[in-house]
Motif scaffolding. Structure first.
Motif, mmCIF file in Angstrom:
data_model
loop_
_atom_site.group_PDB
_atom_site.id
_atom_site.type_symbol
_atom_site.label_atom_id
_atom_site.label_comp_id
_atom_site.label_asym_id
_atom_site.label_seq_id
_atom_site.Cartn_x
_atom_site.Cartn_y
_atom_site.Cartn_z
ATOM 1 N N PRO A 1 0.827 -1.208 0.000
ATOM 2 C CA PRO A 1 0.000 0.000 0.000
ATOM 3 C C PRO A 1 0.862 1.259 0.000
ATOM 4 N N GLY A 2 0.434 2.250 -0.775
ATOM 5 C CA GLY A 2 1.157 3.511 -0.833
ATOM 6 C C GLY A 2 2.301 3.542 -1.819
ATOM 7 N N ASP A 3 2.578 2.429 -2.497
ATOM 8 C CA ASP A 3 3.668 2.407 -3.476
ATOM 9 C C ASP A 3 3.413 3.407 -4.601
ATOM 10 N N MET A 4 4.494 4.028 -5.060
ATOM 11 C CA MET A 4 4.463 4.852 -6.267
ATOM 12 C C MET A 4 5.204 4.081 -7.353
ATOM 13 N N ILE A 5 4.470 3.649 -8.367
ATOM 14 C CA ILE A 5 5.038 2.834 -9.441
ATOM 15 C C ILE A 5 5.267 3.724 -10.655
ATOM 16 N N ARG A 6 6.456 3.635 -11.214
ATOM 17 C CA ARG A 6 6.753 4.420 -12.421
ATOM 18 C C ARG A 6 7.210 3.474 -13.525
ATOM 19 N N ILE A 7 6.480 3.503 -14.631
ATOM 20 C CA ILE A 7 6.842 2.696 -15.797
ATOM 21 C C ILE A 7 7.673 3.578 -16.725
ATOM 22 N N PRO A 8 8.962 3.288 -16.864
ATOM 23 C CA PRO A 8 9.817 4.164 -17.678
ATOM 24 C C PRO A 8 9.612 3.942 -19.174
ATOM 25 N N GLU A 9 10.094 4.885 -19.928
ATOM 26 C CA GLU A 9 10.061 4.778 -21.386
ATOM 27 C C GLU A 9 11.259 3.959 -21.848
ATOM 28 N N ARG A 10 11.048 3.117 -22.836
ATOM 29 C CA ARG A 10 12.169 2.322 -23.343
ATOM 30 C C ARG A 10 12.955 3.141 -24.360
ATOM 31 N N PHE A 11 14.219 2.792 -24.480
ATOM 32 C CA PHE A 11 15.085 3.466 -25.439
ATOM 33 C C PHE A 11 15.211 2.606 -26.681
ATOM 34 N N PHE A 12 14.916 3.182 -27.813
ATOM 35 C CA PHE A 12 14.935 2.425 -29.064
ATOM 36 C C PHE A 12 16.367 2.261 -29.559
#
Length: 207
Positions: free
Chosen positions: A196-207
């Motif tokens: 609970p309370g987690d901040m999840i960040r999905i990063p952008e991939r590098f091509f």
């Protein structure tokens, strides 16, 4: 207004599906142990999962947004449902504010009992349960970033599904989770469990 509060039907359907998956996982781990003569393959794994879940509950530290049920045995007027507020405290009848942030359930029970003993009750007995956990947050490369209700047993793939899935630009192998003020990288698998309370960040991939 949060996505869960004003979510379209598709988001609500995903939330129900994630909840069902997590509930089934929890039930598998919390079933009562069979006798030795009735044991079947997999029972040991289920028992281990149940023990792990119980240990996680015992170790869980409360935080702002958690909804609690506080029972003072024999004192109905002092019992009820309460929320940990933004300051990390719970406002209880008769004794007022009691700090809950960063305490386990057992530690918070002890704190409430101690306050009640200060001239109010002679030998109070208190039980505290979590009714609902504080939400988690997901940002970055997902279709519907925002705040979502936490369901016990969730993993990072559940969170991604709940938020509409990855965008075409998403890095689908790594996720960044901020917990306790520290951001760390984790693999995107069923084994990466959330709190609970987690901040999840999905990063952008590098091509």
């Amino acid at each position: 207004m949060t996505p869960a509060a004003a979510a379209p039907k598709s988001v609500l359907a995903r939330l129900l599906l994630v909840g069902a998956v997590c509930l089934l996982s929890a039930c598998a781990g919390s079933a009562p142990p069979r006798s030795v003569s009735a044991a079947v393959p997999g029972d040991a794994d289920s028992g281990a999962a149940g023990a792990k879940a119980a240990a996680a509950t015992a170790a869980y530290c409360l935080g702002a947004g958690d909804q609690l049920r506080v029972i003072v045995f024999g004192e109905e007027d002092l019992s009820g449902e309460f929320e940990v507020d933004d300051t990390g405290a719970v406002s209880l009848p008769l004794i007022g504010q009691v700090v809950a942030k960063d305490l386990t359930l057992r530690s918070f029970e002890a704190a409430v009992q101690e306050r009640l003993q200060e001239g109010y009750l002679k030998d109070p007995r208190v039980s505290v349960q979590v009714l609902s956990y504080r939400p988690f947050y997901i940002i970055g490369e997902v279709d519907e970033p925002g705040e979502y209700p936490f369901v016990s047993g969730m993993n990072v793939l559940n969170a991604v599904a709940l938020s509409g899935g990855f965008t075409p630009r998403a890095n689908t192998s790594k996720v960044l989770i901020t917990r306790g003020g520290h951001e760390s990288a984790y693999p995107v698998t069923h084994q990466t469990h959330l709190e609970p309370g987690d901040m999840i960040r999905i990063p952008e991939r590098f091509f």
